[in-house]
Design a protein around this motif. Sequence first.
Motif, PDB file in Angstrom:
ATOM      1  N   GLY A  46      -2.402   4.899   6.787  1.00 15.38           N
ATOM      2  CA  GLY A  46      -1.428   5.820   6.190  1.00 15.38           C
ATOM      3  C   GLY A  46      -0.045   5.204   6.135  1.00 15.38           C
ATOM      4  N   ARG A  47       0.935   6.060   5.921  1.00 19.48           N
ATOM      5  CA  ARG A  47       2.312   5.557   5.831  1.00 19.48           C
ATOM      6  C   ARG A  47       3.023   5.723   7.176  1.00 19.48           C
ATOM      7  NH1 ARG A  47       6.222   9.494   5.039  1.00 19.48           N
ATOM      8  NH2 ARG A  47       5.399  11.598   4.770  1.00 19.48           N
ATOM      9  N   GLN A  48       4.029   4.927   7.383  1.00 26.14           N
ATOM     10  CA  GLN A  48       4.851   5.007   8.597  1.00 26.14           C
ATOM     11  C   GLN A  48       5.827   6.161   8.398  1.00 26.14           C
ATOM     12  OE1 GLN A  48       4.535   2.595  11.265  1.00 26.14           O
ATOM     13  NE2 GLN A  48       5.679   4.152  12.363  1.00 26.14           N
ATOM     14  N   TYR A  49       5.435   7.377   8.816  1.00 25.15           N
ATOM     15  CA  TYR A  49       6.208   8.576   8.504  1.00 25.15           C
ATOM     16  C   TYR A  49       7.370   8.822   9.459  1.00 25.15           C
ATOM     17  CZ  TYR A  49       3.052  10.539  12.005  1.00 25.15           C
ATOM     18  OH  TYR A  49       2.337  10.764  13.143  1.00 25.15           O
ATOM     19  N   LEU A  50       7.369   8.195  10.613  1.00 30.12           N
ATOM     20  CA  LEU A  50       8.492   8.256  11.549  1.00 30.12           C
ATOM     21  C   LEU A  50       8.714   6.859  12.114  1.00 30.12           C
ATOM     22  CD1 LEU A  50       7.778  11.567  13.526  1.00 30.12           C
ATOM     23  CD2 LEU A  50       9.600  11.179  11.878  1.00 30.12           C
ATOM     24  N   GLY A  51       9.802   6.691  12.818  1.00 29.32           N
ATOM     25  CA  GLY A  51      10.148   5.387  13.364  1.00 29.32           C
ATOM     26  C   GLY A  51       9.105   4.828  14.333  1.00 29.32           C
ATOM     27  N   LYS A  52       8.967   3.511  14.334  1.00 31.53           N
ATOM     28  CA  LYS A  52       7.994   2.843  15.199  1.00 31.53           C
ATOM     29  C   LYS A  52       8.287   3.088  16.675  1.00 31.53           C
ATOM     30  CE  LYS A  52       7.106  -0.729  11.809  1.00 31.53           C
ATOM     31  NZ  LYS A  52       7.280  -2.129  11.465  1.00 31.53           N
ATOM     32  N   ARG A  53       9.561   3.214  17.016  1.00 31.55           N
ATOM     33  CA  ARG A  53       9.910   3.461  18.418  1.00 31.55           C
ATOM     34  C   ARG A  53       9.491   4.856  18.860  1.00 31.55           C
ATOM     35  NH1 ARG A  53      15.723   1.651  20.076  1.00 31.55           N
ATOM     36  NH2 ARG A  53      14.745   2.002  22.072  1.00 31.55           N
ATOM     37  N   LEU A  54       9.365   5.768  17.901  1.00 32.53           N
ATOM     38  CA  LEU A  54       9.007   7.144  18.228  1.00 32.53           C
ATOM     39  C   LEU A  54       7.493   7.363  18.274  1.00 32.53           C
ATOM     40  CD1 LEU A  54      10.064   9.997  18.784  1.00 32.53           C
ATOM     41  CD2 LEU A  54      10.067  10.383  16.319  1.00 32.53           C
ATOM     42  N   ILE A  55       6.753   6.852  17.284  1.00 29.66           N
ATOM     43  CA  ILE A  55       5.306   7.117  17.197  1.00 29.66           C
ATOM     44  C   ILE A  55       4.441   5.861  17.200  1.00 29.66           C
ATOM     45  CG2 ILE A  55       5.595   9.314  16.009  1.00 29.66           C
ATOM     46  CD1 ILE A  55       4.848   7.808  13.410  1.00 29.66           C
ATOM     47  N   GLY A  56       5.039   4.685  17.220  1.00 26.18           N
ATOM     48  CA  GLY A  56       4.265   3.448  17.185  1.00 26.18           C
ATOM     49  C   GLY A  56       4.015   2.998  15.753  1.00 26.18           C
ATOM     50  N   VAL A  57       3.266   1.928  15.616  1.00 26.61           N
ATOM     51  CA  VAL A  57       3.017   1.360  14.289  1.00 26.61           C
ATOM     52  C   VAL A  57       1.741   1.938  13.687  1.00 26.61           C
ATOM     53  CG1 VAL A  57       4.191  -0.796  14.820  1.00 26.61           C
ATOM     54  CG2 VAL A  57       1.751  -0.612  15.232  1.00 26.61           C
ATOM     55  N   ALA A  64      -8.452   5.083   7.356  1.00 24.08           N
ATOM     56  CA  ALA A  64      -9.245   6.219   7.818  1.00 24.08           C
ATOM     57  C   ALA A  64      -9.664   7.125   6.662  1.00 24.08           C
ATOM     58  CB  ALA A  64      -8.463   7.020   8.854  1.00 24.08           C
ATOM     59  N   SER A  65      -8.798   7.314   5.680  1.00 25.34           N
ATOM     60  CA  SER A  65      -9.137   8.179   4.542  1.00 25.34           C
ATOM     61  C   SER A  65     -10.316   7.615   3.761  1.00 25.34           C
ATOM     62  CB  SER A  65      -7.930   8.338   3.627  1.00 25.34           C
ATOM     63  OG  SER A  65      -6.865   8.955   4.315  1.00 25.34           O
ATOM     64  N   GLU A  66     -10.302   6.313   3.502  1.00 22.24           N
ATOM     65  CA  GLU A  66     -11.411   5.683   2.776  1.00 22.24           C
ATOM     66  C   GLU A  66     -12.708   5.752   3.572  1.00 22.24           C
ATOM     67  OE1 GLU A  66     -10.294   1.733   1.700  1.00 22.24           O
ATOM     68  OE2 GLU A  66      -8.778   2.409   0.276  1.00 22.24           O
ATOM     69  N   MET A  67     -12.619   5.585   4.881  1.00 26.30           N
ATOM     70  CA  MET A  67     -13.819   5.628   5.710  1.00 26.30           C
ATOM     71  C   MET A  67     -14.442   7.018   5.708  1.00 26.30           C
ATOM     72  SD  MET A  67     -12.734   3.209   8.881  1.00 26.30           S
ATOM     73  CE  MET A  67     -14.394   3.035   9.490  1.00 26.30           C
ATOM     74  N   ILE A  68     -13.622   8.063   5.766  1.00 28.13           N
ATOM     75  CA  ILE A  68     -14.132   9.432   5.744  1.00 28.13           C
ATOM     76  C   ILE A  68     -14.756   9.736   4.381  1.00 28.13           C
ATOM     77  CG2 ILE A  68     -13.433  11.867   5.773  1.00 28.13           C
ATOM     78  CD1 ILE A  68     -11.351  11.010   7.936  1.00 28.13           C
ATOM     79  N   LEU A  69     -14.077   9.332   3.314  1.00 26.93           N
ATOM     80  CA  LEU A  69     -14.612   9.540   1.970  1.00 26.93           C
ATOM     81  C   LEU A  69     -15.948   8.817   1.807  1.00 26.93           C
ATOM     82  CD1 LEU A  69     -14.268  10.677  -0.863  1.00 26.93           C
ATOM     83  CD2 LEU A  69     -12.994   8.623  -1.444  1.00 26.93           C
ATOM     84  N   ASP A  70     -16.041   7.598   2.296  1.00 25.20           N
ATOM     85  CA  ASP A  70     -17.293   6.846   2.218  1.00 25.20           C
ATOM     86  C   ASP A  70     -18.407   7.549   2.982  1.00 25.20           C
ATOM     87  OD1 ASP A  70     -18.899   4.389   1.649  1.00 25.20           O
ATOM     88  OD2 ASP A  70     -18.816   4.213   3.832  1.00 25.20           O
ATOM     89  N   PHE A  71     -18.105   8.063   4.163  1.00 26.86           N
ATOM     90  CA  PHE A  71     -19.102   8.766   4.984  1.00 26.86           C
ATOM     91  C   PHE A  71     -19.682   9.958   4.234  1.00 26.86           C
ATOM     92  CE2 PHE A  71     -20.282  12.091   7.976  1.00 26.86           C
ATOM     93  CZ  PHE A  71     -21.111  11.422   8.858  1.00 26.86           C
ATOM     94  N   PHE A  72     -18.805  10.804   3.675  1.00 31.67           N
ATOM     95  CA  PHE A  72     -19.279  12.011   3.011  1.00 31.67           C
ATOM     96  C   PHE A  72     -19.853  11.740   1.626  1.00 31.67           C
ATOM     97  CE2 PHE A  72     -16.643  14.011   6.274  1.00 31.67           C
ATOM     98  CZ  PHE A  72     -17.550  14.944   6.744  1.00 31.67           C
ATOM     99  N   SER A  73     -19.428  10.673   0.975  1.00 34.71           N
ATOM    100  CA  SER A  73     -19.969  10.378  -0.367  1.00 34.71           C
ATOM    101  C   SER A  73     -21.430   9.930  -0.300  1.00 34.71           C
ATOM    102  CB  SER A  73     -19.126   9.308  -1.058  1.00 34.71           C
ATOM    103  OG  SER A  73     -19.274   8.059  -0.415  1.00 34.71           O
ATOM    104  N   ARG A  74     -21.889   9.526   0.861  1.00 30.65           N
ATOM    105  CA  ARG A  74     -23.290   9.125   1.032  1.00 30.65           C
ATOM    106  C   ARG A  74     -24.183  10.305   1.387  1.00 30.65           C
ATOM    107  NH1 ARG A  74     -23.211   5.831   5.483  1.00 30.65           N
ATOM    108  NH2 ARG A  74     -20.990   5.925   5.769  1.00 30.65           N
TER     109      ARG A  74
END
Length: 83
Positions: A46-57, A64-74
């Motif tokens: 995903g995107r870095q929605y808050l600072g790295k010092r606050l939530i990490g990289v 994760a979005s592609e992996m979930i879509l792949d799981f359900f598309s099968r």
Amino acid sequence: MIKMKITITIKITIRIKITASARERLPPKEANLLRVIGGGHTWPGGRQYLGKRLIGVVSRDINASEMILDFFSRRTLGTNFAE
């Protein structure tokens, strides 16, 4: 300022007993376990929605979005995901 590195390991054991007759009727199951190392409290890929010092990289190793879509598309409608 004191810096410390903390490592937490969680081990989960799940035991399921399935009778022989039920085992013959149930299709094979799929389970995926991924461990993101070095990612913060973010959505992998995903995107870095808050600072790295606050939530990490944000981990760029997986999306994760592609992996979930792949799981359900099968799968097809009517599939019992709980089995």
